[in-house]
Motif scaffolding. Structure first.
Motif, mmCIF file in Angstrom:
data_model
loop_
_atom_site.group_PDB
_atom_site.id
_atom_site.type_symbol
_atom_site.label_atom_id
_atom_site.label_comp_id
_atom_site.label_asym_id
_atom_site.label_seq_id
_atom_site.Cartn_x
_atom_site.Cartn_y
_atom_site.Cartn_z
ATOM 1 N N SER A 240 0.871 -1.303 -0.074
ATOM 2 C CA SER A 240 -0.014 -0.094 -0.150
ATOM 3 C C SER A 240 0.878 1.210 -0.009
ATOM 4 C CB SER A 240 -1.005 0.013 1.155
ATOM 5 O OG SER A 240 -1.584 1.116 1.272
ATOM 6 N N LEU A 244 0.805 4.061 -2.781
ATOM 7 C CA LEU A 244 0.852 5.738 -2.421
ATOM 8 C C LEU A 244 2.061 6.473 -2.953
ATOM 9 C CD1 LEU A 244 -0.554 5.124 0.906
ATOM 10 C CD2 LEU A 244 -1.746 6.246 -0.838
ATOM 11 N N THR A 275 -5.872 3.712 -1.925
ATOM 12 C CA THR A 275 -4.446 3.256 -2.261
ATOM 13 C C THR A 275 -4.353 3.530 -3.901
ATOM 14 O OG1 THR A 275 -4.029 2.488 -0.233
ATOM 15 C CG2 THR A 275 -2.570 2.195 -2.211
ATOM 16 N N VAL A 334 -4.671 2.574 5.495
ATOM 17 C CA VAL A 334 -3.797 2.316 4.406
ATOM 18 C C VAL A 334 -2.431 3.272 3.947
ATOM 19 C CG1 VAL A 334 -6.010 1.863 3.042
ATOM 20 C CG2 VAL A 334 -5.050 4.133 2.970
#
Length: 384
Positions: A240, A244, A275, A334
């Motif tokens: 995640s 990002l 994400t 996340v």
């Protein structure tokens, strides 16, 4: 005693067309816009296909929109009257889950209805707010200052939280506690009582840790040190964070997210859908999305402040806090700011019970707005 025709309480006898005119259609449009972002993300999650997620989500939103408008048009005094009853139904369904619930992903949280999996804990998020608002409707500061007055409300909170913990579902149980705490604060419960409860919880952490499930302990350990097991328990949050970061300022483009489309990103259609959005739309797109969500929260706050009766104010603020917790917990999760818990992102994540529950919550929020000037006594009747 004066009647309604003399104008003291014009909202008590509104026609259907007048109620439709009172609905905040700008809020409905904003809800639809956020939902459309969710449809696009689910389309992207399926590699440019409406099936299997986007089509079903669109159908659920359509059904939810009808439910939302119906809920908004029902006299708010009817919701007040049946608040305890609806809470009782949700509580009964939580008991049913414990007895004969459907087991999925190691948890027993659902009731199999054939056409959908019903998650009663999602219903409890709304009905608990309604029940507490009903209990505190008309309560004075003197009432809320008495411990004996607060005990029934505490029982209403603790009982479902214990059942949800047994499923196990730590994320939802924490949401129930935090929303309830917000309502207690809004009705004027003294801060020292909050400090007492928080102190008791902190003192009980060793006991809570002992009774936690292994997977829950692993989530906490993973949150503290995800790099210790990058291919095991830390895999989800590591991927995640990579997704990002790889989105950069403006993202990789719609349908172009490498982490999600190469299946490195887990649960991209549910828990980790933000994400995927940030990877494809970048930080700018994510901030625009957060601005829309913030606007939803502002609408909820304004509706609560404009309402003239305590029940409506508490329902609107409770549901707004609930929406904020959905958003904050999912996005913080996340990003690795809190341990991973199963909390969806409203209107965006794929889901049945959560989607319909969120739409019902928006319906109640609109209902408070439509009936904001209704005058009610403590029992919910018109107060002339």
């Amino acid at each position: 005693m004066m009647n309604l025709d003399m104008g003291l309480d014009p909202q008590s006898n509104m026609s259907l067309s007048e109620k439709l005119g009172q609905i905040s259609w700008s809020l409905v449009l904003l809800i639809t816009a956020v939902a459309c972002i969710g449809f696009a993300m689910l389309y992207s999650a399926a590699n440019g296909n409406f099936d299997p997620w986007a089509t079903r989500q669109i159908m659920r939103f359509a059904v939810g929109a009808v439910i939302m408008l119906v809920v908004a048009l029902i006299d708010i005094r009817i919701w007040l009257k049946f608040s305890y009853f609806l809470y009782g139904i949700a509580f009964f369904l939580l008991i049913v889950v414990e007895v004969m619930g459907h087991v999925g992903m190691g948890a027993q949280r659902w009731i199999d209805l054939g056409f959908m999996q019903l998650q009663p804990s999602e219903l409890m998020k709304v009905t608990l707010v309604m029940a507490l608002a009903r209990y505190f409707h008309g309560a004075s500061l003197e009432d809320t200052g008495r411990i004996t007055f607060l005990i029934p409300a505490l029982i209403m909170i603790v009982a479902p939280v214990c059942l949800v913990l047994l499923q196990p579902n730590l994320g939802t149980s924490l949401m129930l506690l935090m929303v309830s705490g917000a309502i207690f604060w809004l009705v004027g419960v003294r801060l020292w009582k909050f400090a007492l409860v928080i102190g008791g919880v902190l003192a009980a952490i060793p006991v809570i840790w002992h009774f936690m499930h292994d997977y829950q302990r692993n989530r906490v350990n993973t949150f503290l040190n995800p790099e210790n097991d990058p291919l095991g328990h830390g895999y989800h949050i590591m991927q995640s964070k990579i997704a990002l970061g790889s989105g950069g300022m403006f993202g990789k483009g719609f349908l172009m997210g490498s982490q999600s489309h190469l299946n490195f990103l887990p649960e991209k259609q549910t828990d980790f859908i933000f994400t995927m959005l940030a990877e494809e739309m970048g930080m700018v797109g994510a901030l625009v999305f957060l601005a829309l969500y913030t606007l939803l929260l502002v609408y909820g706050y304004v509706i609560a402040m404009r309402c003239r009766h305590q029940y409506g104010r508490l329902v609107a603020m409770g549901l707004t806090v609930n929406l904020f917790l959905y958003m904050f917990i999912n996005i913080a999760m996340v990003m690795g700011l809190i341990p991973v818990v199963g909390v969806p992102l409203p209107l965006i994540s794929y889901g049945g019970s959560s989607a319909l529950t969120v739409m019902t919550g928006f319906g109640l929020l609109l209902c408070v707005h439509v009936h904001r000037d209704v005058r009610m006594s403590r029992r919910g009747m018109s107060d002339f």
